[in-house]
Design an enzyme around this catalytic site. Structure first.
Site, mmCIF file in Angstrom:
data_model
loop_
_atom_site.group_PDB
_atom_site.id
_atom_site.type_symbol
_atom_site.label_atom_id
_atom_site.label_comp_id
_atom_site.label_asym_id
_atom_site.label_seq_id
_atom_site.Cartn_x
_atom_site.Cartn_y
_atom_site.Cartn_z
ATOM 1 N N ALA A 66 0.868 -1.180 0.000
ATOM 2 C CA ALA A 66 0.000 0.000 0.000
ATOM 3 C C ALA A 66 0.904 1.229 0.000
ATOM 4 C CB ALA A 66 -0.888 -0.009 1.235
ATOM 5 N N GLY A 111 0.644 -5.256 0.455
ATOM 6 C CA GLY A 111 -0.447 -5.381 -0.515
ATOM 7 C C GLY A 111 -0.017 -6.066 -1.810
ATOM 8 N N GLU A 114 -0.347 -9.595 -1.134
ATOM 9 C CA GLU A 114 -1.780 -9.865 -0.934
ATOM 10 C C GLU A 114 -2.520 -9.962 -2.277
ATOM 11 O OE1 GLU A 114 -1.981 -6.615 2.052
ATOM 12 O OE2 GLU A 114 -3.111 -8.052 3.245
ATOM 13 N N GLU A 134 4.167 -5.387 7.245
ATOM 14 C CA GLU A 134 3.365 -4.344 7.909
ATOM 15 C C GLU A 134 3.712 -4.174 9.383
ATOM 16 O OE1 GLU A 134 2.210 -6.599 5.790
ATOM 17 O OE2 GLU A 134 0.756 -5.680 4.421
HETATM 18 N N1 CO8 Z 1 4.537 3.283 -0.551
HETATM 19 C C1 CO8 Z 1 4.927 4.466 -1.056
HETATM 20 N N2 CO8 Z 1 6.117 4.658 -1.685
HETATM 21 C C2 CO8 Z 1 6.937 3.592 -1.784
HETATM 22 C C3 CO8 Z 1 6.591 2.329 -1.272
HETATM 23 C C4 CO8 Z 1 5.322 2.190 -0.636
HETATM 24 N N3 CO8 Z 1 4.867 1.013 -0.159
HETATM 25 N N4 CO8 Z 1 7.610 1.470 -1.492
HETATM 26 C C5 CO8 Z 1 8.558 2.185 -2.141
HETATM 27 N N5 CO8 Z 1 8.157 3.455 -2.312
HETATM 28 C C6 CO8 Z 1 8.886 4.558 -2.958
HETATM 29 C C7 CO8 Z 1 10.015 5.059 -2.064
HETATM 30 O O1 CO8 Z 1 9.528 5.979 -1.115
HETATM 31 C C8 CO8 Z 1 10.939 5.682 -3.091
HETATM 32 O O2 CO8 Z 1 10.411 6.934 -3.454
HETATM 33 P P1 CO8 Z 1 11.425 8.209 -3.638
HETATM 34 O O3 CO8 Z 1 12.317 7.812 -4.797
HETATM 35 O O4 CO8 Z 1 10.495 9.322 -3.967
HETATM 36 O O5 CO8 Z 1 12.175 8.351 -2.360
HETATM 37 C C9 CO8 Z 1 10.785 4.772 -4.308
HETATM 38 O O6 CO8 Z 1 9.549 4.072 -4.116
HETATM 39 C C10 CO8 Z 1 11.891 3.752 -4.441
HETATM 40 O O7 CO8 Z 1 11.962 3.039 -3.204
HETATM 41 P P2 CO8 Z 1 13.329 2.862 -2.383
HETATM 42 O O8 CO8 Z 1 14.258 4.007 -2.653
HETATM 43 O O9 CO8 Z 1 12.970 2.575 -0.966
HETATM 44 O O10 CO8 Z 1 13.915 1.573 -3.110
HETATM 45 P P3 CO8 Z 1 14.881 0.468 -2.483
HETATM 46 O O11 CO8 Z 1 15.312 -0.394 -3.619
HETATM 47 O O12 CO8 Z 1 15.946 1.099 -1.638
HETATM 48 O O13 CO8 Z 1 13.954 -0.391 -1.500
HETATM 49 C C11 CO8 Z 1 11.960 -1.609 -0.895
HETATM 50 C C12 CO8 Z 1 12.885 -1.144 -2.040
HETATM 51 C C13 CO8 Z 1 12.691 -2.616 0.004
HETATM 52 C C14 CO8 Z 1 10.767 -2.282 -1.543
HETATM 53 C C15 CO8 Z 1 11.530 -0.376 -0.050
HETATM 54 O O14 CO8 Z 1 11.052 0.624 -0.929
HETATM 55 C C16 CO8 Z 1 10.442 -0.674 0.956
HETATM 56 O O15 CO8 Z 1 10.718 -1.256 2.012
HETATM 57 N N6 CO8 Z 1 9.184 -0.272 0.646
HETATM 58 C C17 CO8 Z 1 8.076 -0.412 1.574
HETATM 59 C C18 CO8 Z 1 7.616 -1.856 1.655
HETATM 60 C C19 CO8 Z 1 6.481 -1.970 2.657
HETATM 61 O O16 CO8 Z 1 6.635 -1.735 3.844
HETATM 62 N N7 CO8 Z 1 5.308 -2.395 2.160
HETATM 63 C C20 CO8 Z 1 4.132 -2.580 2.993
HETATM 64 C C21 CO8 Z 1 3.284 -1.352 2.943
HETATM 65 S S1 CO8 Z 1 1.896 -1.431 4.030
HETATM 66 C C22 CO8 Z 1 0.809 -2.411 3.233
HETATM 67 O O17 CO8 Z 1 1.013 -2.881 2.151
HETATM 68 C C23 CO8 Z 1 -0.485 -2.630 3.960
HETATM 69 C C24 CO8 Z 1 -1.569 -3.234 3.085
HETATM 70 C C25 CO8 Z 1 -2.901 -3.145 3.749
HETATM 71 C C26 CO8 Z 1 -3.313 -1.720 3.903
HETATM 72 C C27 CO8 Z 1 -4.611 -1.590 4.575
HETATM 73 C C28 CO8 Z 1 -5.148 -0.185 4.510
HETATM 74 C C29 CO8 Z 1 -5.014 0.656 5.727
#
Ligand code: CO8
Length: 260
Positions: A66, A111, A114, A134
C-alpha cells in the site's frame, strides 16, 4: 476510461493488467485501486477473456505494498475504508470466472503479496521478493493477507512471516508452496504467457466450473465440498464443450471449444 496508474491490455483470450506507478514501486493508492476495480469490470464485460495476468511495470517491483505516504494522511476510519476497499477488490479477483495468474517480477510486499495471493497461482522471477512487512510499520496486513497467506503456506509459516515482518526469496516462496514456478527474470513473461495460452485453449465453462468448485470447497468439510464439485460437474457435462471434447477424443482430433 483511460488509466493513469495501471495499464489494461486485452488480446484475444488473454487480459493483462500492469501495476504502473514505477517511481513508487507500483505502490497501491486509492486512485490505483479505483482504476483496478474499473479494469476488472471491463475484463469481465469482455466475454472472450479466459485468463487474466497481473504484473508490474519497471525493473524492480511487482507492487511494494500500500502507498505508505497516502496511508499517513488517513485517519483510522479512512484507513478502515481503504482496507475494506482493497479486500473487496482482491476478492473480486479471486472470484473472477476464469483463472488469474500473478507474474511477480520483483518486490511483492504487503499489498503486493496480498494481490498475488488473490490470484489463482503465482509465477515468480528469480529476483522476486515476497513479504508481509506491515508489522515493521506498527500495522498488520489489511488486504486479506492474514487469511490468504495462512491458507496458502500454512498457519505456522504465515505467523512467522507476519510476526517477524521478514521477506522471503522466490526460492523460499516456492518451497512454501506460495509460488508455482520460479523463472529466469528475462523469461518470466514468456513462461506465464505459455501457461496462459494453454489454459485459454480450454473451454470457458469447464474453467469456470473447476475454479468455482475448488474455491467454494476450500471453506468447507470434504463431503460438502464434493457436493459443490458434483453440481459443477453436472454443469460441465451438459455443456457443448463436453460434447466437443469427448467427440474429439473418439475421433482422434484436437477439440475446438466454443465456450460461454
Ligand atoms: N509506498 C509508497 N512509496 C513507496 C513504497 C510504498 N509502499 N515502497 C517504495 N516506495 C517509494 C520510495 O519511497 C521511493 O520513493 P522516492 O524515490 O520518492 O524516495 C521509491 O519508491 C523507491 O523506493 P526505495 O528508494 O525505498 O527503493 P529500495 O530499492 O531502496 O527499496 C523496498 C525497495 C525494500 C521495496 C523499499 O522501498 C520498501 O521497504 N518499501 C516499503 C515496503 C512496505 O513496507 N510495504 C508494505 C506497505 S503497508 C501495506 O502494504 C499494507 C496493506 C494493507 C493496507 C490496509 C489499509 C489501511
Amino acid at each position: 476510461m483511460s488509466f493513469e496508474n495501471i495499464i489494461l491490455e486485452m488480446d484475444n483470450a488473454i487480459g493483462m493488467i500492469y501495476f504502473n506507478r514505477p517511481k513508487a514501486l507500483n505502490a497501491l493508492n486509492n486512485a490505483l485501486l479505483d482504476e483496478l476495480d474499473t479494469a476488472l469490470d471491463q475484463v469481465l464485460a469482455n466475454k472472450e477473456i479466459r485468463v487474466l495476468i497481473f504484473t508490474g511495470t519497471g525493473d524492480k517491483a511487482f507492487v511494494a505494498g500500500a502507498d505508505i505516504s497516502e496511508l499517513t494522511q488517513m485517519d483510522a476510519l479512512a484507513a478502515k475504508y481503504f482496507s475494506r476497499k482493497g479486500q473487496k477488490i482482491f476478492s473480486k479477483i479471486e472470484a473472477l470466472p476464469f483463472p488469474a495468474i500473478a507474474a511477480v517480477n520483483g518486490f511483492a510486499l504487503g499489498g503486493g503479496s496480498e494481490v498475488a495471493l488473490a490470484c489463482d497461482f503465482i509465477y515468480a522471477s528469480e529476483k522476486a521478493i515476497f513479504g508481509l512487512p506491515e508489522i515493521n510499520l506498527g500495522l498488520i496486513p489489511g488486504f486479506g493477507g492474514t487469511q490468504r497467506l495462512s491458507r496458502v503456506v500454512g498457519r505456522n509459516r504465515a505467523k512467522e512471516m507476519i510476526f517477524t515482518g521478514s521477506n522471503i526469496t522466490a526460492d523460499k516462496a516456492l518451497e512454501y508452496g506460495m509460488v508455482n514456478q520460479v523463472c529466469p527474470h528475462e523469461s518470466l513473461m514468456d513462461e506465464v504467457q505459455k501457461t496462459a495460452r494453454r489454459i485459454a485453449a480450454k473451454g470457458s465453462v469447464s474453467l469456470r466450473a473447476a475454479k468455482e468448485a475448488i474455491q467454494a470447497g476450500l471453506g468447507c468439510d470434504l463431503e460438502t465440498a464434493c457436493l459443490f464439485e458434483n453440481d459443477a460437474f453436472a454443469i460441465t457435462f451438459a455443456s457443448p464443450d463436453a460434447k466437443e471434447g469427448t467427440s474429439a477424443f473418439l475421433e482422434k482430433r484436437k477439440p475446438e471449444f466454443g465456450g460461454n
